[in-house]
Design a protein around this motif. Structure first.
Motif, short mmCIF file in Angstrom:
data_model
loop_
_atom_site.label_atom_id
_atom_site.label_comp_id
_atom_site.label_asym_id
_atom_site.label_seq_id
_atom_site.Cartn_x
_atom_site.Cartn_y
_atom_site.Cartn_z
N GLY A 66 0.77 -1.23 0.00
CA GLY A 66 0.00 0.00 0.00
C GLY A 66 0.80 1.28 0.00
N ARG A 67 2.14 1.19 0.12
CA ARG A 67 2.92 2.42 0.20
C ARG A 67 4.31 2.21 -0.36
NH1 ARG A 67 3.30 5.33 5.95
NH2 ARG A 67 5.05 3.93 6.29
N PHE A 68 4.79 3.19 -1.15
CA PHE A 68 6.15 3.17 -1.66
C PHE A 68 7.12 3.62 -0.56
CE2 PHE A 68 3.71 3.69 -5.57
CZ PHE A 68 4.42 2.97 -6.52
N ILE A 71 10.60 6.62 -13.83
CA ILE A 71 10.06 5.75 -14.88
C ILE A 71 8.69 6.26 -15.32
CG2 ILE A 71 9.41 3.40 -15.48
CD1 ILE A 71 12.43 3.88 -15.05
N LEU A 72 7.87 6.69 -14.37
CA LEU A 72 6.54 7.20 -14.71
C LEU A 72 6.64 8.45 -15.58
CD1 LEU A 72 3.47 7.24 -14.37
CD2 LEU A 72 3.79 8.52 -12.24
N GLU A 73 7.52 9.37 -15.21
CA GLU A 73 7.67 10.59 -16.00
C GLU A 73 8.14 10.28 -17.41
OE1 GLU A 73 7.38 14.64 -16.75
OE2 GLU A 73 6.63 13.42 -15.08
N ARG A 82 8.82 -1.32 -14.27
CA ARG A 82 8.44 -1.09 -15.66
C ARG A 82 7.00 -0.58 -15.67
NH1 ARG A 82 10.14 -5.45 -17.71
NH2 ARG A 82 8.31 -6.82 -17.82
N ILE A 83 6.73 0.41 -16.50
CA ILE A 83 5.37 0.93 -16.68
C ILE A 83 5.10 0.89 -18.18
CG2 ILE A 83 3.77 2.82 -16.29
CD1 ILE A 83 5.70 3.82 -14.09
N GLU A 84 4.21 0.02 -18.58
CA GLU A 84 3.95 -0.20 -20.01
C GLU A 84 2.49 0.09 -20.34
OE1 GLU A 84 4.37 -3.79 -23.32
OE2 GLU A 84 4.30 -4.27 -21.18
N ASP A 85 2.31 0.90 -21.38
CA ASP A 85 0.98 1.17 -21.90
C ASP A 85 0.91 0.81 -23.37
OD1 ASP A 85 -0.84 2.41 -19.88
OD2 ASP A 85 0.87 3.75 -19.62
N GLU A 86 -0.31 0.55 -23.81
CA GLU A 86 -0.59 0.21 -25.20
C GLU A 86 -1.19 1.45 -25.85
OE1 GLU A 86 -3.57 -2.99 -27.31
OE2 GLU A 86 -2.71 -3.48 -25.37
N PRO A 142 -4.46 2.42 -13.12
CA PRO A 142 -3.71 3.48 -12.42
C PRO A 142 -2.20 3.28 -12.53
CG PRO A 142 -5.38 2.52 -10.98
CD PRO A 142 -5.34 1.69 -12.21
N LYS A 143 -1.49 4.41 -12.60
CA LYS A 143 -0.03 4.36 -12.55
C LYS A 143 0.56 5.52 -11.75
CE LYS A 143 0.30 6.46 -17.18
NZ LYS A 143 0.74 6.25 -18.59
N GLU A 144 -0.23 6.56 -11.43
CA GLU A 144 0.25 7.63 -10.56
C GLU A 144 0.44 7.08 -9.14
OE1 GLU A 144 1.05 10.60 -11.52
OE2 GLU A 144 0.25 10.53 -13.58
N VAL A 145 1.44 7.59 -8.45
CA VAL A 145 1.73 7.11 -7.10
C VAL A 145 0.51 7.25 -6.20
CG1 VAL A 145 3.08 7.58 -5.01
CG2 VAL A 145 4.21 7.53 -7.25
N SER A 146 -0.13 8.40 -6.22
CA SER A 146 -1.29 8.62 -5.34
C SER A 146 -2.45 7.70 -5.70
CB SER A 146 -1.74 10.08 -5.43
OG SER A 146 -2.11 10.41 -6.76
N HIS A 147 -2.63 7.42 -6.99
CA HIS A 147 -3.72 6.54 -7.41
C HIS A 147 -3.46 5.10 -6.98
CE1 HIS A 147 -4.71 9.56 -10.88
NE2 HIS A 147 -5.01 10.03 -9.68
N LEU A 148 -2.19 4.68 -7.06
CA LEU A 148 -1.85 3.32 -6.66
C LEU A 148 -2.03 3.11 -5.16
CD1 LEU A 148 1.32 2.74 -8.87
CD2 LEU A 148 -0.89 1.61 -9.13
#
Length: 498
Positions: free
Chosen positions: A322-324, A335-337, A443-447, A463-469
């Protein structure tokens, strides 16, 4: 005159074979309530899947015929294309592995069954050689498509039993100026003397260079199927992410994603799911999925499914607790940016190479700022991320791979954007990452579908934003799987992450 005589003889022989084969198929065909079984769904047998005029769900016989015409248009004059189906692989002498069709054979014919060979030329049109079956085969394996189904259902111009291929195909090969085939698919036609002679005379070439070009831009029908495939895997991964809060075995999460995908209509997974907890996430194609995920570790899942021949591909990395941690969030944010900045570049005219080069610049700068990469030693970058930023996607997970990476993107092309960093628990050769980043794989992968004026992210719902996760993980506690009353409280899990 001699050429005309040979063509007449071939036509006469072909007509005799076709007539004979029709008789065999008519005797063997299985019917139930007037519905002929051709070995795969049809609009009559599966009206819930196929509309009238479709050969496979969502793809009409007109589209398949159009594909064949386009292939003939791009092939050199007097070419012969030979496209073999995939072979059925066996676990033991009588137990088969699950079968998946060769992409080019499926793209041209619509046939999802093993054992066939399709031949395409201006002279013959589409000619399909169909596997010979007997009553014992039907008892053990069920009905399969034969010569009659090839003509009536798959809309071939000619069709023959596979046993007749050695009598008919050699003359077609000899009359052609060039032979193009899918070289990676083994088939008995490669043993024909005529094929061997053509190969020795440099007449044989790889068909993939042409089919990859045709498959690069997806039709409206294909895009619809790919959207559905992406939607299925996105919904399924969301459910799996929720379950990861209370179930920490990689094998359980691999089972969950497959279950969710198939319950939503997927026929199979696009590849064996990657479920890497902790340092396992730093193994790019990790497939064992046999460890427990430790409290405080990140979890990387790379998954995709197949929906009526079209694949999806999606990766997310998150903390099941639940927390980074501070170090995890630092690396994850980079990686997200990079993921978001590279997606912005997805538009007509840009190439995968350009996007990749931009990703390398962003990651090198970020790695240097975090102290992971020493300035002046860029060779170390390859130890942190040896992968490309993405690949094209379609009927194969790495689709149209013979095309150059600097080919401009076009509307209708689907690619992945998947920046990552892979730092094993122990240093590898020249890799010098600080201890706080050890054992991390992110890794963060989108199609991404390229559109007329930009792009559409087909996996944007995950979701992939830290707050959303972190919000999602707090929702998962005590709500998914098992007895909710026995699940840990969200506060207890957060405390365990500290």
């Amino acid at each position: 005159m001699a050429m005309a005589a040979r063509l007449l003889r071939t036509t006469e022989v072909a007509s005799r074979f076709l007539s004979a084969s029709h008789g065999l198929v008519q005797r063997a065909a299985y019917t139930a309530g007037g519905i002929v079984d051709v070995g795969q769904p049809t609009p009559q047998s599966h009206p819930e899947l196929l509309a009238d005029g479709e050969i496979t769900p969502g793809i009409t016989n007109e589209e398949y015929i159009s594909r064949r015409k386009k292939l003939l248009e791009v092939l050199p004059e007097r070419s012969l294309a030979i496209i073999a189906s995939a072979d059925q692989q066996m676990m033991t002498d009588v137990v088969p592995y699950p079968f998946r069709q060769n992409g080019d054979y499926l793209y041209i014919t619509g046939c999802t069954q093993p054992g066939g060979v399709a031949v395409l030329s201006e002279e013959t049109g589409l000619c399909m050689f169909m596997p010979d079956t007997n009553k014992e085969d039907v008892v053990w394996q069920g009905q399969t498509a034969g010569v009659e189904a090839a003509v009536d259902f798959f809309k071939a111009d000619k069709a023959f039993p596979l046993s007749q291929m050695q009598k008919i195909l050699p003359e077609l090969i000899e009359r052609s100026k060039g032979v193009y085939h899918n070289v990676k698919t083994a088939s008995s036609y490669k043993n024909l003397d005529a094929f061997r002679r053509a190969s020795l005379n440099n007449k044989v070439k790889d068909l993939t260079n042409y089919t990859d070009e045709l498959r690069w831009v997806k039709s409206k029908s294909e895009i619809k199927l790919m959207r559905e495939s992406a939607s299925i895997v996105s919904q399924s991964l969301l459910q799996t992410m929720l379950l990861s809060m209370t179930h920490r075995e990689e094998s359980q999460l691999a089972a969950k994603i497959e279950y969710e995908c198939k319950m939503r209509g997927a026929q199979r997974m696009a590849f064996h799911p990657v479920v890497g907890g902790g340092a396992n996430g730093s193994i790019i194609h990790y497939s064992r999925n046999d460890r427990n995920i430790k409290t405080g570790d990140l979890l990387l899942m790379d998954v995709g499914c197949e929906y009526h021949g079209y694949l999806s591909d999606l990766t997310r990395t998150w903390p099941p607790c639940g927390r980074f941690s501070p170090a995890q969030e630092e690396l994850y944010s980079l990686i997200l940016e990079t993921n978001k900045e590279c997606i912005k570049l997805c538009k007509p005219g840009t190439s995968i190479n350009e996007i990749h080069n931009h990703s390398v610049k962003l990651l090198i700068k970020g790695f240097q700022e975090l102290g992971i990469l020493e300035k002046g030693k860029l060779i170390q970058y390859n130890y942190l991320n040896p992968t490309a930023i993405g690949h094209s996607l379609g009927m194969d997970i790495h689709d149209s791979m013979t095309l150059p990476k600097d080919k401009p993107l076009e509307p209708g092309v689907v690619i992945t954007i998947e920046p990552g960093v892979y730092i094993p628990a122990a240093p590898v050769l020249n890799e010098r990452a600080p201890g706080r980043y050890r054992g991390m794989g992110i890794r963060i992968e989108d199609e991404v579908l390229v559109t007329d004026d930009g792009h559409e992210v087909l996996t944007a719902s995950v979701p992939k934003e830290v707050s959303h996760l972190t919000t999602l993980m707090s929702m998962g506690s005590g709500r998914v799987g098992g007895d909710p009353s026995s699940a840990p409280d969200a506060r207890e899990l957060r405390a365990a992450c500290s």
